[in-house]
Scaffold this motif. Structure first.
Motif, PDB file in Angstrom:
ATOM      1  N   PRO A   1       0.765  -1.120  -0.022  1.00 30.42           N
ATOM      2  CA  PRO A   1       0.041  -0.096  -0.078  1.00 30.42           C
ATOM      3  C   PRO A   1       0.809   1.343   0.037  1.00 30.42           C
ATOM      4  O   PRO A   1       1.832   1.552   0.741  1.00 30.42           O
ATOM      5  CB  PRO A   1      -0.930   0.044   1.390  1.00 30.42           C
TER       6      PRO A   1
ATOM      7  N   PHE B   1       0.089   5.309   0.127  1.00 28.30           N
ATOM      8  CA  PHE B   1      -0.831   6.672   0.282  1.00 28.30           C
ATOM      9  C   PHE B   1      -0.139   7.837   0.060  1.00 28.30           C
ATOM     10  O   PHE B   1       0.925   8.110   0.660  1.00 28.30           O
ATOM     11  CB  PHE B   1      -1.411   5.994   1.707  1.00 28.30           C
TER      12      PHE B   1
ATOM     13  N   CYS C   1       2.334   8.347   4.621  1.00 24.52           N
ATOM     14  CA  CYS C   1       2.284   7.538   6.121  1.00 24.52           C
ATOM     15  C   CYS C   1       3.218   6.722   5.760  1.00 24.52           C
ATOM     16  O   CYS C   1       3.723   5.790   4.789  1.00 24.52           O
ATOM     17  CB  CYS C   1       0.826   6.988   6.250  1.00 24.52           C
TER      18      CYS C   1
ATOM     19  N   THR D   1      -2.643   4.653   6.894  1.00 20.78           N
ATOM     20  CA  THR D   1      -3.173   5.487   5.878  1.00 20.78           C
ATOM     21  C   THR D   1      -3.638   6.918   6.476  1.00 20.78           C
ATOM     22  O   THR D   1      -3.937   7.073   7.485  1.00 20.78           O
ATOM     23  CB  THR D   1      -4.223   4.749   5.206  1.00 20.78           C
TER      24      THR D   1
ATOM     25  N   CYS E   1      -2.148   9.769  10.432  1.00 16.03           N
ATOM     26  CA  CYS E   1      -2.143   8.524   9.669  1.00 16.03           C
ATOM     27  C   CYS E   1      -2.757   7.479  10.692  1.00 16.03           C
ATOM     28  O   CYS E   1      -2.340   7.431  12.011  1.00 16.03           O
ATOM     29  CB  CYS E   1      -0.795   8.308   9.522  1.00 16.03           C
TER      30      CYS E   1
ATOM     31  N   ILE F   1      -3.955   0.550   9.467  1.00 13.34           N
ATOM     32  CA  ILE F   1      -4.603  -0.169   8.497  1.00 13.34           C
ATOM     33  C   ILE F   1      -4.983  -1.550   9.290  1.00 13.34           C
ATOM     34  O   ILE F   1      -4.102  -2.330   9.704  1.00 13.34           O
ATOM     35  CB  ILE F   1      -4.136  -0.314   6.857  1.00 13.34           C
TER      36      ILE F   1
END
Length: 447
Positions: A174, A176, A220, A225, A234, A237
């Protein structure tokens, strides 16, 4: 020869009696010659008799010597000791003629070669010495998205390509990024390199923001996120929720625990997390001595636990049994007049197997074979109650082998028993019965 000698003696006696009457008889010289000839014949007969007697004594001595050697051979009729398996174990300590040994491999290994070996009358073992070969967990190509699989003992790990993560490289890394466009030069000048977080804690982190030509970029740490309420905060997750049913399946085979910036997998009691951090592997309490079995019990490792078993020979009317190995009882010889004893089973064998819950069926669970057939017919049948007949059946795989088949999956945790009877018949008359008792310890989980 003996008759000739009697005739000569009779003639001498007869002439002695009849000399009184003047009868004509052979002369004395003729009689003496006949007697000498008879003496020679008797001496030859005596020599022949003595030679025959000596030959007979030699044959008796040879037979006694051969019988002594045969007795010694019977006493010492054992096969040579078999080597222990690497990454496996051997069941059965008796090396006498007719006895069997069984081979099992440790988890993560498969047996290549004979499952059982029998000590034959030639004092050699049947079959070939087996080996335990490492199972190649990478054979099914479990790593996705160009990941590289590394085979390990009873498990595998994936080296993921750039941009992918997860136990099987199933999840993209991920990233972000938030972009804030500031139209005011004053606002741009006021932008700091890093904005403090409004709230701090393990599941909240401050973002890192930079401003370039009036545009602010905030990022982040991995596992966090940008919060929807605060662009400069942030939030953690929850990977367990986000990737609960991903393309490659769940993150964890058992239970997923969310942690700040990541997650971890947990396993039930009796299991450890594997190196990939996703799967569960059974703890062998028998090998690691994490059990409370007594000296007269045998420890059987199961998935998620262990069982302490004690094999006692059955008590049957008209027959007695003795242990010939840790898992086998054989009937003592029956008296000739006791027909009821001869109809009882010749032997009982006990086998214990650990399996996972909901094992797919149909599946061969165990094979029973005759070392050598005595009668003209061999039959295999399933004994036991409704539970055994619900889950098992017995089929013949070849002329001398029958196999126990699992036909219905078993939901764990459970203990299921089945008995396979092998009968030998000669002209439809039973000449032997052999009982094999198989016990399945079914685990609660199916991994």
């Amino acid at each position: 020869m003996f008759i000739c000698a009697v005739n000569v003696i009779f003639l001498v006696c007869f002439c002695s009696l009849h000399q009184t009457f003047g009868q004509d008889c052979p002369s004395r010289n003729e009689i003496q010659g006949s007697l000498r000839q008879v003496q020679k014949l008797l001496s030859a007969h005596e020599a022949s008799y003595m030679q025959s007697l000596r030959n007979l004594k030699k044959k008796i001595s040879a037979l006694q010597s051969s019988a002594g050697k045969q007795t010694s051979k019977t006493i010492n009729s054992t096969c040579p000791k078999l080597d222990a398996l690497i990454n496996g174990r051997k069941l059965g300590k008796s090396h006498l003629v007719g006895h069997e040994v069984y081979f099992l491999c440790d988890p993560g290994y498969e047996l290549v070669g004979s499952e059982t070996r029998v000590c034959q009358e030639t004092l050699t073992w049947s079959g070939q010495q087996p080996i335990c070969q490492d199972i190649n967990e990478c054979a099914s190509s479990p790593c996705l998205n160009a990941g590289t699989c590394v085979d390990e003992v009873n498990q595998f790990s994936c080296v993921c390509a750039k941009g992918w993560t997860g136990a099987t490289c199933q999840s993209p890394v991920p990233t972000f990024l938030i972009t804030i466009t500031n139209t005011s030069a004053t606002a741009a000048a006021a932008a700091a390199t890093t904005f403090p977080a409004a709230t701090t804690g393990p599941f909240v982190r401050p973002s890192r923001c930079t401003t370039v030509q009036g545009t602010t970029h905030c990022t982040c740490e991995p596992g966090y996120t940008i919060s929807g309420r605060d662009s400069y905060t942030c939030a953690d997750i929850d990977e367990c929720e986000l990737f609960h049913n991903g393309q490659a399946g769940r993150l964890c085979l058992h239970a997923c625990v969310n942690t700040p910036g990541g997650y971890r997998c947990s396993c039930p009691a009796g299991y450890d997390v594997t190196r990939d951090g996703r799967s569960c592997k059974d703890i062998d309490e028998c090998a690691t001595r994490q059990n409370n079995c007594s000296k007269d019990q045998m420890c059987i490792n199961t998935f998620g636990g262990f069982q302490c078993v004690r094999v006692d020979c059955p008590k049957i009317r008209n027959a007695t049994y003795v242990k010939t190995s840790p898992m086998r009882c054989e009937r003592n010889p029956c008296p000739v007049e006791n027909k009821a004893c001869s109809q009882t089973p010749n032997s009982f064998s006990y086998h214990y197997m650990a399996v996972v819950s909901n094992l797919s069926a149909p599946r061969v669970m165990f094979r029973v074979s005759a070392l050598r057939q005595i009668g003209d017919t061999l039959r295999f049948s399933l004994l036991g109650g409704k539970q055994a007949r619900r889950h098992f059946t017995v089929q013949r795989s070849d002329r001398l082998t029958g196999q126990l088949m699992l036909v219905t999956p078993v939901q764990g945790p459970a203990t299921v028993e089945a008995e396979v009877e092998m009968s030998e018949l000669e002209r439809r008359v039973q000449v032997g019965r052999y009982i094999t008792k198989v016990t399945l310890f079914v685990s609660q989980y199916d991994f």
